[in-house]
Design an enzyme around this catalytic site. Structure first.
Site, PDB file in Angstrom:
ATOM      1  N   ASP A 103       1.977  -6.614  13.798  1.00 58.63           N
ATOM      2  CA  ASP A 103       2.810  -5.651  13.060  1.00 58.63           C
ATOM      3  C   ASP A 103       3.971  -5.080  13.891  1.00 58.63           C
ATOM      4  O   ASP A 103       5.012  -4.699  13.327  1.00 58.63           O
ATOM      5  CB  ASP A 103       1.949  -4.483  12.571  1.00 58.63           C
ATOM      6  N   HIS A 118      -4.995  -9.284  14.093  1.00 61.54           N
ATOM      7  CA  HIS A 118      -5.092  -8.036  13.311  1.00 61.54           C
ATOM      8  C   HIS A 118      -5.877  -8.351  12.035  1.00 61.54           C
ATOM      9  O   HIS A 118      -5.568  -9.324  11.341  1.00 61.54           O
ATOM     10  CB  HIS A 118      -3.666  -7.563  13.001  1.00 61.54           C
ATOM     11  N   HIS A 178       0.806  -1.227   0.000  1.00 62.48           N
ATOM     12  CA  HIS A 178       0.000   0.000   0.000  1.00 62.48           C
ATOM     13  C   HIS A 178       0.846   1.287   0.000  1.00 62.48           C
ATOM     14  O   HIS A 178       0.712   2.161   0.846  1.00 62.48           O
ATOM     15  CB  HIS A 178      -1.130   0.006   1.027  1.00 62.48           C
ATOM     16  N   HIS A 206       5.682  -9.995  10.409  1.00 67.43           N
ATOM     17  CA  HIS A 206       6.511  -9.760   9.221  1.00 67.43           C
ATOM     18  C   HIS A 206       7.989  -9.823   9.627  1.00 67.43           C
ATOM     19  O   HIS A 206       8.371  -9.261  10.663  1.00 67.43           O
ATOM     20  CB  HIS A 206       6.238  -8.376   8.619  1.00 67.43           C
ATOM     21  N   ASP A 237      -3.382  -8.568   4.899  1.00 71.10           N
ATOM     22  CA  ASP A 237      -2.120  -9.308   4.807  1.00 71.10           C
ATOM     23  C   ASP A 237      -2.010 -10.353   5.920  1.00 71.10           C
ATOM     24  O   ASP A 237      -1.225 -11.296   5.827  1.00 71.10           O
ATOM     25  CB  ASP A 237      -0.905  -8.371   4.819  1.00 71.10           C
ATOM     26  N   TYR A 289      10.070  -0.032   8.349  1.00 71.52           N
ATOM     27  CA  TYR A 289       8.703  -0.522   8.587  1.00 71.52           C
ATOM     28  C   TYR A 289       7.962   0.424   9.527  1.00 71.52           C
ATOM     29  O   TYR A 289       6.835   0.848   9.254  1.00 71.52           O
ATOM     30  CB  TYR A 289       8.752  -1.937   9.191  1.00 71.52           C
ATOM     31  N   GLU A 299      -6.171  -6.654   9.183  1.00 76.70           N
ATOM     32  CA  GLU A 299      -5.721  -6.203   7.863  1.00 76.70           C
ATOM     33  C   GLU A 299      -5.484  -7.429   6.962  1.00 76.70           C
ATOM     34  O   GLU A 299      -4.982  -8.466   7.433  1.00 76.70           O
ATOM     35  CB  GLU A 299      -4.444  -5.344   7.983  1.00 76.70           C
ATOM     36  N   HIS A 346      -1.678  -2.019  14.483  1.00 80.71           N
ATOM     37  CA  HIS A 346      -1.675  -0.855  13.625  1.00 80.71           C
ATOM     38  C   HIS A 346      -3.082  -0.328  13.351  1.00 80.71           C
ATOM     39  O   HIS A 346      -3.251   0.807  12.909  1.00 80.71           O
ATOM     40  CB  HIS A 346      -0.933  -1.303  12.348  1.00 80.71           C
TER      41      HIS A 346
HETATM   42 FE1  FEO Z   1      -1.301  -3.736   9.508  1.00 87.69          FE
HETATM   43 FE2  FEO Z   1       0.748  -6.317   8.502  1.00 87.69          FE
HETATM   44  O1  FEO Z   1      -0.745  -5.182   8.477  1.00 87.69           O
END
Ligand code: FEO
Length: 395
Positions: free
Chosen positions: A163, A77, A23, A222, A81, A191, A79, A144
């Site tokens: 995150d 989370h 994004h 991640h 991903d 990040y 989101e 996040h």
């Molecule tokens: Fe807030 Fe890894 O997405």
């Protein structure tokens, strides 16, 4: 590849070597979508992966246990991903309850068809006993998204941090001590700067709660898992949450006929006379991801654009919009730029962005009509010295 965090706890995610855009964040180093399987008297999976990679994720889990044995799938989370693989995973695991907080449930219901899902909604401080281990849930709003949470396993001193402490960094290795520390800390910085810099205050509050936990391992969603350098990444985050200034000057510019570039280079010359690290970025050939990462710890910035159509050069407008959204704090700076027949836009428009970002304005905008004379360039050098002297105090 070693995927085992602790006995009975394994990584089951996906390494995305080729992703280059997240994004708007240019992910030059790829990424990973980390998920984890805990096998105990009851089995739990922590998080999922991006939807296109759900088959590899499910196959990793299937190689370690029967899907019928999965009792809980935790979503830290919503989101995509992290959650994109949940519909397929929930369909493949007939016994599983989806564990998340109420805000996350609402978000997942708005993303996916969840009619058939069994829910286990938790609140901050709730626990689920797996057998030898316990899952303990900690809400971490805005780290996040509003529904974000940590899952902590006290018996293993293990924190699943989604995150937080993550890096967009693809690696054949899963652990921090298997990669160069300077590289993974730089990726953690990029990040933080590009994903969550605007949430410094809630992240500081989350850090304070995390500091109360006994932690031997941090497993983010991640990048690599922290087991040998937790102290280093914690210390780095303590600086990030306040955009702790370093003795560093960053000059960012766009140019049309090189007048604003000449001003930028003169400002750089002045800054370089001071005992600081000085950097020059042309927005036309430097991605905003890199610029934001370097602004995070800069004490001083100068931003320049010529006037174009009573406004800014388009790449500068894009870079400033991105930077403004991420809200860096603790910066001092000024605007500069050339103009032709109208002072509208250009340096004035840049200064408006700086003011809205609450940058401490060091001086009025430096402007020149058409082409800077030697006198104007000396004024630019002097402004650069002022920036450098401000930044020097953080040496
Ligand atoms: Fe807030 Fe890894 O997405």
């Amino acid at each position: 590849m070693n995927i085992t965090l602790k006995e009975g706890i394994d990584w089951v995610g996906y390494i995305d070597w080729t992703v280059r855009d997240f994004h708007g964040y240019k992910t030059e180093s790829g990424s990973t979508y980390n998920a984890y399987l805990i096998r105990d008297e009851k089995c739990a999976v922590i998080d999922a992966v991006k939807a296109p990679f759900v088959d590899q994720y499910i196959n990793h889990i299937r190689a370690l246990t029967d899907l019928e044995k999965i009792d809980y799938i935790v979503c830290n989370h919503a989101e995509p991903d992290h959650s994109g693989g949940l519909p397929a995973m929930m369909a493949a695991c007939p016994q599983a309850e989806l564990v998340c907080n109420a805000k996350c449930k609402t978000a997942l219901e708005k993303h996916f068809d969840t009619v058939a899902w069994k829910w286990h909604v938790v609140e901050d401080g709730d626990t689920i006993a797996l057998g030898k281990r316990t899952l303990s849930f900690i809400n971490t709003p805005m780290v996040h998204w509003p529904e974000s949470m940590f899952t902590y396993v006290p018996e293993e001193k293990l924190l699943f941090s989604m995150d937080a402490f993550g890096q967009h960094y693809a690696s054949a290795f899963r652990f921090d001590d298997e990669e160069p520390l300077d590289v993974i800390l730089q990726e953690a910085k990029a990040y933080y700067a590009n994903i969550v810099m605007l949430y410094g205050r809630p992240i500081a509050q989350t850090m304070a709660r995390a500091a109360e936990l006994d932690i031997q391992m941090i497993a983010p969603s991640h990048g690599v898992i922290w087991r040998s350098h937790i102290k280093e990444v914690f210390e780095a985050y303590q600086g990030y949450v306040v955009c702790k200034p370093a003795a560093k000057v960053v000059i960012i510019y766009a140019s049309m006929w090189k007048s604003t570039e000449k001003m930028a280079r003169a400002i750089l010359e002045g800054a370089q006379e001071c005992n600081v690290h000085a950097q020059l970025f042309d927005v036309d050939n430097t991605h905003r991801t890199r610029i934001v990462t370097d602004v995070l710890d800069a004490a001083a910035i100068a931003v320049g654009s010529p006037t174009l159509n009573n406004s800014l050069m388009p790449e500068m407008a894009a870079a400033l919009t991105y930077l403004q959204g991420l809200r860096p704090t603790n910066k001092t700076g000024f605007a500069f730029g050339s103009y032709g027949w109208s002072k509208k836009g250009g340096a004035s428009a840049v200064e408006k962005f700086l003011e809205e970002m609450k940058i401490n304005i060091l001086r009025e905008p430096l402007r020149v009509q058409y082409v800077p004379s030697e006198e104007v360039l000396e004024e630019c050098r002097e402004a650069g010295r002022q920036l450098g002297k401000h930044a020097e105090q953080y040496k």
